[in-house]
Design a protein around this motif. Sequence first.
Motif, PDB file in Angstrom:
ATOM      1  N   ALA A  33       2.459   4.511   1.513  1.00  0.00           N
ATOM      2  CA  ALA A  33       2.832   3.350   0.683  1.00  0.00           C
ATOM      3  C   ALA A  33       1.801   3.185  -0.431  1.00  0.00           C
ATOM      4  O   ALA A  33       0.692   2.698  -0.223  1.00  0.00           O
ATOM      5  CB  ALA A  33       2.925   2.083   1.530  1.00  0.00           C
ATOM      6  N   LYS A  65       1.275   1.296  -2.892  1.00  0.00           N
ATOM      7  CA  LYS A  65       0.668   0.041  -3.346  1.00  0.00           C
ATOM      8  C   LYS A  65      -0.623  -0.301  -2.619  1.00  0.00           C
ATOM      9  O   LYS A  65      -1.427  -1.076  -3.115  1.00  0.00           O
ATOM     10  CB  LYS A  65       1.665  -1.106  -3.256  1.00  0.00           C
ATOM     11  N   ARG A  88      17.745  -1.210   2.868  1.00  0.00           N
ATOM     12  CA  ARG A  88      16.662  -1.817   3.623  1.00  0.00           C
ATOM     13  C   ARG A  88      17.276  -2.990   4.377  1.00  0.00           C
ATOM     14  O   ARG A  88      17.723  -3.959   3.759  1.00  0.00           O
ATOM     15  CB  ARG A  88      15.559  -2.314   2.699  1.00  0.00           C
ATOM     16  N   HIS A 125      11.271  -2.602   7.025  1.00  0.00           N
ATOM     17  CA  HIS A 125       9.817  -2.798   6.989  1.00  0.00           C
ATOM     18  C   HIS A 125       9.610  -4.275   7.269  1.00  0.00           C
ATOM     19  O   HIS A 125      10.035  -5.113   6.485  1.00  0.00           O
ATOM     20  CB  HIS A 125       9.266  -2.412   5.598  1.00  0.00           C
ATOM     21  N   GLY A 157       6.780  -6.128   8.023  1.00  0.00           N
ATOM     22  CA  GLY A 157       5.585  -6.893   7.677  1.00  0.00           C
ATOM     23  C   GLY A 157       4.374  -5.997   7.696  1.00  0.00           C
ATOM     24  O   GLY A 157       4.490  -4.785   7.893  1.00  0.00           O
ATOM     25  N   GLN A 213      -0.061  -5.513   8.541  1.00  0.00           N
ATOM     26  CA  GLN A 213      -1.162  -5.883   9.447  1.00  0.00           C
ATOM     27  C   GLN A 213      -0.598  -6.341  10.798  1.00  0.00           C
ATOM     28  O   GLN A 213      -0.986  -7.370  11.356  1.00  0.00           O
ATOM     29  CB  GLN A 213      -2.080  -6.931   8.794  1.00  0.00           C
ATOM     30  N   GLY A 215       6.231   0.607   7.218  1.00  0.00           N
ATOM     31  CA  GLY A 215       4.797   0.692   7.530  1.00  0.00           C
ATOM     32  C   GLY A 215       4.406  -0.502   8.373  1.00  0.00           C
ATOM     33  O   GLY A 215       5.176  -0.931   9.221  1.00  0.00           O
ATOM     34  N   GLY A 216       3.223  -1.015   8.128  1.00  0.00           N
ATOM     35  CA  GLY A 216       2.851  -2.275   8.757  1.00  0.00           C
ATOM     36  C   GLY A 216       1.864  -2.200   9.890  1.00  0.00           C
ATOM     37  O   GLY A 216       1.414  -3.234  10.384  1.00  0.00           O
ATOM     38  N   VAL A 217       1.513  -0.988  10.333  1.00  0.00           N
ATOM     39  CA  VAL A 217       0.555  -0.888  11.439  1.00  0.00           C
ATOM     40  C   VAL A 217      -0.793  -1.479  10.994  1.00  0.00           C
ATOM     41  O   VAL A 217      -1.316  -1.137   9.935  1.00  0.00           O
ATOM     42  CB  VAL A 217       0.399   0.579  11.884  1.00  0.00           C
ATOM     43  N   GLU A 241       6.341   4.547   6.540  1.00  0.00           N
ATOM     44  CA  GLU A 241       5.746   4.186   5.237  1.00  0.00           C
ATOM     45  C   GLU A 241       4.402   3.484   5.427  1.00  0.00           C
ATOM     46  O   GLU A 241       4.229   2.347   4.977  1.00  0.00           O
ATOM     47  CB  GLU A 241       6.687   3.219   4.492  1.00  0.00           C
ATOM     48  N   PRO A 242       3.435   4.105   6.080  1.00  0.00           N
ATOM     49  CA  PRO A 242       2.161   3.420   6.276  1.00  0.00           C
ATOM     50  C   PRO A 242       1.341   3.349   4.996  1.00  0.00           C
ATOM     51  O   PRO A 242       1.308   4.309   4.223  1.00  0.00           O
ATOM     52  CB  PRO A 242       1.452   4.284   7.322  1.00  0.00           C
ATOM     53  N   ARG A 296      -1.757   0.516   4.590  1.00  0.00           N
ATOM     54  CA  ARG A 296      -3.051   0.019   5.050  1.00  0.00           C
ATOM     55  C   ARG A 296      -3.704   0.913   6.103  1.00  0.00           C
ATOM     56  O   ARG A 296      -4.898   1.214   6.026  1.00  0.00           O
ATOM     57  CB  ARG A 296      -2.840  -1.376   5.648  1.00  0.00           C
ATOM     58  N   TYR A 343      -5.329  -2.461  -0.472  1.00  0.00           N
ATOM     59  CA  TYR A 343      -5.099  -3.735  -1.151  1.00  0.00           C
ATOM     60  C   TYR A 343      -6.402  -4.311  -1.709  1.00  0.00           C
ATOM     61  O   TYR A 343      -6.590  -5.518  -1.769  1.00  0.00           O
ATOM     62  CB  TYR A 343      -4.381  -4.727  -0.214  1.00  0.00           C
TER      63      TYR A 343
END
Length: 414
Positions: free
Chosen positions: A58, A60, A149, A199, A201, A203, A238-240, A273-274, A276, A370
């Motif tokens: 991801a 961003k 999505r 996706h 969320g 964290q 993503g989101g892990v 889509e990881p 972070r 981020y």
Amino acid sequence: MNTLHRLEGRLLLEGVSLDALAERFGTPLYVYSRQALEEAYQAYVQAFSETPHLICYAVKANSSLAILNFFAGLGTGFDIVSGGELARVLAAGGDPSKIVFSGVGKTADEMRAAIKAGILCFNVESLSELHRLSRVAGEMGRIAPVSFRVNPDVDPKTHPYISTGLKENKFGVPIADAPALYRLAASLPNLKVTGIDCHIGSQLIDLSPLADAADRVLALVDALAAEGITLHHIDLGGGVGIRYNDETPPDLDAYGRALAARFSGRHEKLLLEPGRSLVGNAGLLLTRVEYLKPGDGKNFAIVDVAMNDLMRPALYEAYHEIISVKQKNGSPTRYDIVGPICETGDFIGFARDMCIEEGDLLAILSTGAYGMSMASNYNSRPRAAEVLVNKNEIHLIRERETQDSLMACERLVY
Ligand SMILES: *Cc1c(COP(=O)(O)O)cnc(C)c1O
């Protein structure tokens, strides 16, 4: 970040002294460890080895060209959310056929650029977007690959600003509406239905919402297959989460096993889509203490990093560990670590017990995700430089902005 360690009182990232980096490049300075990036990626490869998959980083989370180029070299795909990110991935040598394009507000120009590049898939987030994509692809005489999505309406139990999978969020289409949308997409010209995406969320600390979302998406995929709409890939987003403070992030291997059990015997490829979790703990931000300002009941340490360099504390009240680069003995004092910007929200960390003096160098940890990608020029502050270290090698991957570069696009009128 286990590539960060102390040696005879000095703080090193891989084989490079952070003091020496600050001397050479100045502060604020983002510093990344190549080894930490590589390890974070390999953890995914290992955890998902049983399931045919593609990791779409991801962009961003950290869109610096050298970081994108590093991932491209590993063969990852990319999850983009704008035409700008598309241009960056292409400039960094990313493979367009491994790009998925997410985001609720894709413009016609962005769609054209992505179709022209030949991306893997558009993650469509609304009915209007579907119609626009069909029209744009038609004007180009091309077929656009689409996923919806879907919004599985599970509570990811994270900060409300980074939760995206509840039905009140602006993201995705309600899962209940998806069958009708897939039927429509299959009937519209210049579109080819290829996948599904969700996706929920960022964290995420708990695995169960991810597993719940996967179950809801898989049930939908089976229902679509029963109608004759077959998909090539299932993108679970993503989101892990990562460790910033005392969190215990989800065990990737356990996530891998949970998905392997669900994907065994299926023909669809798994996409993830990881963001972070690939870069967050591979970066730190160096800052110099400008002033100590003792107060009535509160002491401030004013540093040269501000909310324009690192927005997460101001935006999400996010916690980042802050450590002294030089090890100091003595009794600590409690400080609020704040930046120089004229906003009360310009803080980096509250109530930190530290032994610090003016001129000291501090490292703000877990700032690879981020951090730089959210940086701005508020208060006319040039954005920080970035360095990538690899063992003893030091690579300046982005020069510090200058006052001239900040003013370059502006015009006087009188
Ligand atoms: C931000 C985002 C990601 C990455 O999230 P992380 O929490 O950084 O892993 C993945 N997919 C989409 C659609 C996103 O918006």
